[in-house]
Write a protein that holds these residues in place. Sequence first.
Motif, mmCIF file in Angstrom:
data_model
loop_
_atom_site.group_PDB
_atom_site.id
_atom_site.type_symbol
_atom_site.label_atom_id
_atom_site.label_comp_id
_atom_site.label_asym_id
_atom_site.label_seq_id
_atom_site.Cartn_x
_atom_site.Cartn_y
_atom_site.Cartn_z
ATOM 1 N N CYS A 100 0.824 -1.214 0.000
ATOM 2 C CA CYS A 100 0.000 0.000 0.000
ATOM 3 C C CYS A 100 0.854 1.259 0.000
ATOM 4 O O CYS A 100 1.707 1.450 0.856
ATOM 5 C CB CYS A 100 -0.938 0.016 1.201
ATOM 6 N N ILE A 107 0.217 -6.849 1.883
ATOM 7 C CA ILE A 107 -0.651 -8.016 1.833
ATOM 8 C C ILE A 107 0.146 -9.121 1.146
ATOM 9 O O ILE A 107 0.746 -8.889 0.111
ATOM 10 C CB ILE A 107 -1.916 -7.732 0.988
ATOM 11 N N GLY A 138 -0.288 -0.012 -4.753
ATOM 12 C CA GLY A 138 -1.599 0.590 -4.911
ATOM 13 C C GLY A 138 -2.172 0.968 -3.550
ATOM 14 O O GLY A 138 -1.420 1.347 -2.668
ATOM 15 N N TYR A 139 -3.486 0.846 -3.388
ATOM 16 C CA TYR A 139 -4.109 1.256 -2.144
ATOM 17 C C TYR A 139 -4.905 0.123 -1.496
ATOM 18 O O TYR A 139 -5.722 -0.518 -2.152
ATOM 19 C CB TYR A 139 -5.010 2.464 -2.376
ATOM 20 N N CYS A 140 -4.666 -0.080 -0.229
ATOM 21 C CA CYS A 140 -5.399 -1.090 0.505
ATOM 22 C C CYS A 140 -6.816 -0.578 0.788
ATOM 23 O O CYS A 140 -7.102 0.599 0.596
ATOM 24 C CB CYS A 140 -4.700 -1.418 1.813
ATOM 25 N N ARG A 141 -7.669 -1.438 1.259
ATOM 26 C CA ARG A 141 -9.062 -1.084 1.512
ATOM 27 C C ARG A 141 -9.194 0.193 2.342
ATOM 28 O O ARG A 141 -9.886 1.131 1.941
ATOM 29 C CB ARG A 141 -9.755 -2.229 2.248
ATOM 30 N N GLN A 144 -8.215 3.321 0.545
ATOM 31 C CA GLN A 144 -9.171 3.674 -0.505
ATOM 32 C C GLN A 144 -10.304 4.496 0.102
ATOM 33 O O GLN A 144 -10.728 5.498 -0.460
ATOM 34 C CB GLN A 144 -9.758 2.414 -1.142
ATOM 35 N N LYS A 147 -9.199 8.034 0.895
ATOM 36 C CA LYS A 147 -9.126 8.873 -0.310
ATOM 37 C C LYS A 147 -10.499 9.410 -0.679
ATOM 38 O O LYS A 147 -10.649 10.561 -1.053
ATOM 39 C CB LYS A 147 -8.557 8.063 -1.487
#
Lengths: 150, 150
Positions: A100, A107, A138-141, A144, A147
């Motif tokens: 992330c 992960i 990218g972006y973890c839950r 997200q 954001k």
Amino acid sequence: MREKPVQKQVFSRFLKERGQRFTKERSAILEKTMSRNGHFDPETLYIEIRKAGAKASRASVYRTISLLCECGLIEQVRKTEHGTVYERSFGHEHHDHMLCIGCGSAIEFYSDKLERLQEDLCRQQGFQGTTHTLEIRGYCRKCQKKKKQT
Amino acid sequence: MREKPVQKQVFSRFLKERGQRFTKERSAILEKTMSRNGHFDPETLYIEIRKAGAKASRASVYRTISLLCECGLIEQVRKTEHGTVYERSFGHEHHDHMLCIGCGSAIEFYSDKLERLQEDLCRQQGFQGTTHTLEIRGYCRKCQKKKKQT
DNA sequence: ATAAATGCAAATCGTTTGCAACGGA
DNA sequence: TCCGTTGCAAACGATTTGCATTTAT
């Protein structure tokens, strides 16, 4: 529930075989290493060890990390601008990472399909693959959601 | 067949926009960077530039590499124990690497199947992937032959 | 003319190493 | 006792930075 000293056995056996010693410093470093579930870097490990009251110099931390890599208890994950990242190796299970950008959390995942696809790709290129590293950023839950709130 | 100065235009435009200058040092560094097809590291680039008779200090090489990354003409590939490896970026084509342990050569490849599989994996984990790096290490055709001969 | 870029050398940062003191076997 | 190990501080290699000088615009 007592702590399982499997790794201690592995490590001390490894050392004995090479005529090396299982000192308290090495023991302390091994313990902290194994108590971490995620990724770590030498400096962080060093600081945690000091906090825990154990005595071990930076030099010993670096030296012991090398040994732990050699005996297969930990592995190097990648090099960053802030230093080398390691992780405890869980048996021989290979896995890849999603990293992330927001919070730095990792992960771990494994996909058989992915492994097979890579074998195919190697075959196509006449390349004899032995290991690989896949890192998806990218972006973890959680991040997200953050954001979206902004 | 004259050299195409596309990258020069891109770079000088990029610099102008930021009120920065397109100096001969930067020009020399850009040129050497673009003439390389494979991967490179700052030190090697610096040595090649000197050999070519151009003048540019190590400091300028490092500073210019940063700029070239920012404007997207080159990309950082990975960090190794010997330094950071960069490569010229070809448009927006993403690709991955097979890296030979024997001779250090790199094969670039792209697989749509692989890209889609990764998207699936991200979806499964609720992860929003943006970029990734896959590096397969092993032996290239040549080095496989060498191994057999031994 | 003016502000940005250069080269140099000193500074940083992560990591390694030489060495005298220490400590398991 | 005999080596291996430790901690410290100095050494390292890659990269960055402060500064006086040079140079593009």
